[in-house]
Design a protein around this motif. Structure first.
Motif, short mmCIF file in Angstrom:
data_model
loop_
_atom_site.label_atom_id
_atom_site.label_comp_id
_atom_site.label_asym_id
_atom_site.label_seq_id
_atom_site.Cartn_x
_atom_site.Cartn_y
_atom_site.Cartn_z
N UNK A 103 0.88 -1.17 0.00
CA UNK A 103 0.00 0.00 0.00
C UNK A 103 0.91 1.22 0.00
N UNK A 104 0.39 2.40 -0.41
CA UNK A 104 1.23 3.59 -0.33
C UNK A 104 1.30 4.04 1.13
N UNK A 105 2.47 4.01 1.72
CA UNK A 105 2.60 4.33 3.14
C UNK A 105 3.19 5.72 3.32
N UNK A 106 3.14 6.20 4.54
CA UNK A 106 3.70 7.52 4.83
C UNK A 106 5.21 7.45 4.98
N UNK A 138 -1.13 -0.97 -8.96
CA UNK A 138 -0.90 -0.74 -7.53
C UNK A 138 -2.01 0.12 -6.92
N UNK A 139 -2.34 1.23 -7.58
CA UNK A 139 -3.42 2.08 -7.07
C UNK A 139 -4.77 1.39 -7.24
N UNK A 181 -1.02 10.10 -0.03
CA UNK A 181 -1.15 9.44 -1.34
C UNK A 181 -1.84 10.36 -2.33
N UNK A 182 -2.84 11.07 -1.86
CA UNK A 182 -3.61 11.96 -2.74
C UNK A 182 -2.73 13.04 -3.33
N UNK A 183 -1.92 13.65 -2.48
CA UNK A 183 -1.16 14.80 -2.97
C UNK A 183 -0.01 14.33 -3.88
N UNK A 205 -7.81 10.05 -6.20
CA UNK A 205 -6.90 9.00 -6.69
C UNK A 205 -7.52 8.24 -7.88
N UNK A 206 -8.77 7.78 -7.80
CA UNK A 206 -9.34 7.12 -9.00
C UNK A 206 -9.38 8.05 -10.21
#
Ligand code: BGC
Length: 885
Positions: free
Chosen positions: A480-483, A513-514, A497-499, A555-556
């Motif tokens: 997953x996209x992590x911080x 991945x997304x 993730x959004x930015x 994101x989508x």
């Protein structure tokens, strides 16, 4: 003049992957690239054929779908529309294309996909070490009671032997774990993926992997084995100083099904069941945050090969499959993608080896030893050293990030298997003998996502920034996209993730991945419709935060924009609508001031962040509404689209009334407030120029520094360039004192820091409580490098790079820049340079695209060209300002 070459399809993909072994039947979508330049490189039609391959023999196949000739220029996101796909079935497919002159290509080379199993296709049971399993408390390092070590347990080994009495035509291993697994077959590791099956909300969805193991089987006795570990399911996760038993489960379990198809067409299954045996062995504990401890003296050599006598192994605990959905992993897997040798090895004040790998990265250390048995080698990991040259580990909080290995003697490889650390430095204690460079290497591990973008320029530090951004992405895209990858957090924060999403797409092919992570986001959504702050959400029902929850729409939309993927929009349309309804329910006056959850606002903005929460929240709501209108259009829902346009207009009016003055100022006057207002189209047209001027004044007032946090930073330079103030964008980019990107690099950053002042010459490290040196949010400036510096962008309304907008923004001290983006239509490259006042822009477009090209023409204006695929060169002039900006 070169003669046109026929258009030919190549690079076939299904669900964004090459020959995937597990695809959900309702998600099958095809794409291909085109080579050649026939008739201007335009595709006018295509035909796809899909064959069901019943017995793995190409001669025994039936046609499942023939699209016939479809008059279309599309070459991506083509949905399968044939006969029902058989669960577990193998399908071959091919495509041919017509060009603008109606010349048809040959059929492409054959590509493949296999359909995921349905629940009825599973005949295996969940197994785990039985009640007899030993419990083991590893000794504390300093001899005192250690509650963390106490909570760690051995990683069990599981095995089963079986015999193969006929020639095998093909074999597939379908396998997963609640926890992590490493599969073994006849002494070999199966596949090259790590941390499988990946992280999902295991109560809602468990991914499994499929491996082609045909070549690993032998006639007669065979042994299928697995080691399982706690992982995200039962280990330490996030910042709760407790085991995640509370989140998912208490001990790991395995589910495996080996399907053999014999040459005569008959088949056999070997499944996880009560016939398996288990024991704990060399891996005394294995935890994602805490690290591993191995005692190599306890390794039962040969346990996963035929001929091993399994005395001392116990029966397994076995329970039938439950109803939780098992889904094929949409990929890509975590792999070791690189090995980094030491840049330097020194000894610290206490005589411990300190290895500097020269790069902050994610993975682990592999050591080679050749010494006596019983040496206890300990490896600790950190991103930085303190002033005394010792590891700086305070910012790891409770994450231990330490691996220990007890040697069994002789030449050995010491390496963990089920953990991952974020580090640049490793401290090695207890190593037998002298640690030399050939004995140690860092293995870089992360979701193995193909590189899509490149960037280089006349500026060495800017190229370093580009590399840091990509390293940050690699280190944090782990299932997953992590911080961040180092401290006790490593969570799928939606805001980060959004930015970063658009930058992430340009850097690497994150479509799959997304796609997977959006399922996590949807799984996490709260009954109220609120998207959560993190996904998977663990037991934390935090939701509704502006700029975090909005990721559920942004994101989508970004994935669609970048890859032309309409499937992700359709799949999540309901979830997105529920989110929009959630916001509107609480905010009937069209100002989003309520139900803001944790409202992180412009997170970590330097100085006093006084952007009003409701301003930022309302701007994002308006942005969502605009994107939803576009999404509804694409998803074929015109009524919804009209509804969202009306909503967007109402929010826009409320925003302008509440926050914008008649001279184009915005409440609070923060840079972020202006940036959001401008980026999200919230200033009335006639005030945009004034607002951009006020933004520049605010930047000047900060002595030409940015004051944006996670939320404002991503759009800051794009907004400046779009407003014709690329000069100011370069000024911020080149700023050398904090807060700035360049300050990080001047101070040795090899990834992007969480905080603008993570370390300063005056103050040293920021608060250890929250100070990661590998967070990607501030690296969202990558989007500007691609879209504005290189000028690789799309026209409004275009998705999947069919209608390009190539518009470079030279400036600052840059003399040249070059780069590329591998789009779903092929590679787009651009480069520019200028000498004295002459500006040259070279572009290369793949077939089946058109571009509007805008080149500076010397008087502050731009010359406009329209071109098709191929290579083109443009020259222009720069104004003096542009040359000296
Ligand atoms: C994380 C962030 C995240 C934030 C929410 C932090 O602890 O590291 O990246 O977005 O919390 O404010």
């Amino acid at each position: 003049m070169t003669t046109p070459s026929p258009l030919t399809p190549a690079g076939l993909r299904c669900v964004h992957l090459v020959d995937p072994l597990g695809v959900a039947p309702d998600r099958v979508r095809f794409s291909w690239l085109l080579a050649g330049s026939g008739s201007g490189g335009r595709q006018s039609g295509f035909q796809i054929q899909v064959f069901h391959n019943e017995t793995w023999l190409v001669s025994r196949e039936t046609l499942a779908w023939d699209s016939g000739r479809v008059a279309s220029g599309e070459s991506a996101d083509i949905a399968y529309a044939g006969a029902a796909l058989a669960p577990g079935g193998r399908y071959g497919w091919q495509v041919r294309v017509w060009d603008g002159d109606e010349a048809v290509s040959a059929w492409s080379a054959r590509a493949w996909f296999e359909v995921e199993l349905d629940q009825e296709g599973w005949h295996a049971s969940w197994i785990g070490p039985g009640p007899l399993r030993e419990s083991f408390t590893p000794p504390a390092h300093d001899g005192s009671f250690d509650p963390v070590a106490n909570a760690l347990r051995p990683a069990p080994y599981l095995r089963r032997s079986f015999s193969v009495d006929q020639p095998v035509a093909s074999a597939r291993l379908h396998i997963t774990a609640l926890g992590l697994y490493e599969a073994r077959l006849n002494g070999q590791r199966v596949g090259d993926a790590y941390l499988t099956p990946g992280w999902t909300d295991y109560a809602k969805r468990v991914q499994y992997q499929t491996y082609d193991v045909t070549s690993l089987l032998v006639p007669g006795q065979n042994v299928l084995g697995a080691i399982i570990a706690d992982g995200w399911y039962a280990g330490f996760v996030g910042f709760d100083a407790k085991r995640s038993g509370a989140h998912y489960g208490t001990s790991p379990e395995l589910l495996a099904q080996l399907a053999l198809t014999f040459a005569d067409g008959t088949s056999q299954l070997v499944v996880s069941d009560e016939q398996w045996q288990a024991r704990s062995a060399a891996i005394l504990h294995a935890d994602l945050l805490m690290g591993e401890r191995h005692d190599l003296r306890l390794e039962p050599h040969g346990w996963d090969s035929p001929g091993f006598s399994a005395s001392g192994w116990h029966a397994v605990r076995c329970r039938p499959l439950d109803s939780r959905p098992l889904v094929a992993d949409p990929g890509p897997p975590v792999r070791v993608t690189q090995e980094v040798p030491p840049a330097a090895i020194t000894q610290d004040a206490d005589g411990r080896w300190i290895v500097d790998f020269g790069q902050n990265l994610t993975g682990w250390v592999r050591l080679r030893t050749d010494g006596p048995a019983g040496a206890s080698v300990r490896v600790r990991h950190a991103e930085a050293l303190d002033g005394d040259g010792r590891l700086y580990t305070e910012n790891l909080r409770t994450a231990r990030q330490a691996d220990e290995h007890v040697t069994s003697g002789g030449p050995e490889v010491l390496e963990p298997r089920f953990t991952v650390h974020g580090f640049r430095y490793a401290e090695v204690c207890g190593y037998p003998g002298e640690l030399s460079p050939g004995d140690v290497v860092a293995r870089v591990a992360h979701s193995d996502i193909e590189i899509a973008g490149s960037f280089s320029s006349s500026s060495e530090w800017l190229d370093q920034l580009f590399r840091n951004i990509d390293w940050g992405q690699r280190g944090n895209f782990i299932s997953v996209p992590t911080d961040c990858p180092q401290r006790d957090e490593r969570l799928g924060w939606l805001g980060d993730a959004q930015i970063f999403a658009r930058t992430a797409c340009y850097n690497r092919d994150v479509a799959a991945f997304f796609g997977k992570w959006m399922d996590d986001v949807a799984d996490a959504q709260l009954p109220s419709g609120a998207f959560t702050d993190i996904a998977p959400r663990l037991h934390l029902p935090w939701g509704g935060a502006p700029a975090w929850g909005d990721a559920g729409v942004i994101v989508p939309w970004t994935v669609w924009k970048m890859y032309g993927d309409t499937g992700i929009l359709r799949r999540h349309f309901g979830a997105m609508t529920a989110w929009m309804d959630f916001i509107e329910r609480g905010n009937h006056d069209y100002l989003r001031a309520r139900d803001l959850g944790h409202s992180y606002n412009d997170w970590l903005a330097p100085g006093t962040d006084d952007t009003p929460h409701e301003l930022l929240a309302t701007a994002y709501w308006a942005f969502d509404a605009g994107l939803m209108a576009e999404i509804a259009d694409v998803a074929g829902r015109p009524d919804d689209a009209a509804g969202y346009r009306a909503l967007r207009a109402k929010i826009g009016t409320a925003f302008a009334e509440a926050f914008i003055t008649s001279d184009g100022r915005i409440t609070s006057g923060t840079q972020t407030a202006y940036v959001l207002g401008l980026h999200m189209g919230l200033f009335p047209d006639e005030l945009r120029v004034a607002a951009a001027g006020h933004l520049v004044t605010a930047i000047e007032a900060a002595d030409w520094h940015l004051t944006t946090g996670f939320v404002g930073v991503g759009y800051l330079l794009p907004v400046l360039s779009s407003a014709g103030r690329t000069d100011v964008a370069y000024r911020l980019l080149e700023q050398r004192t904090a807060p700035s990107w360049r300050y990080m690099i001047d101070n040795g950053a090899t990834t992007v820091w969480e905080r603008w002042d993570g370390w300063t010459a005056e103050r040293g490290f920021q608060s250890a409580w929250m100070n990661s040196f590998n967070h990607y949010a501030l690296g969202s400036v990558g989007e500007w490098l691609y879209r504005f510096v290189l000028g690789i962008d799309q026209e409004d309304g275009s998705a999947g790079f069919s209608r390009l907008l190539l518009r470079p923004h030279p400036g600052g001290p840059l003399r040249s820049a070059r780069g590329s983006y591998q789009s779903v239509r092929g590679t787009i490259s651009t480069s520019w340079e200028y000498t004295s006042d002459r500006f040259t822009y070279r572009v290369q477009l793949p077939p089946n695209t058109t571009a509007t090209v805008l080149v500076p023409s010397g008087d502050g204006a731009e010359a406009v060209f329209h071109v098709g695929s191929g290579a083109h060169e443009f020259t222009g002039q720069l104004t003096e300002d542009e040359q000296n900006a």
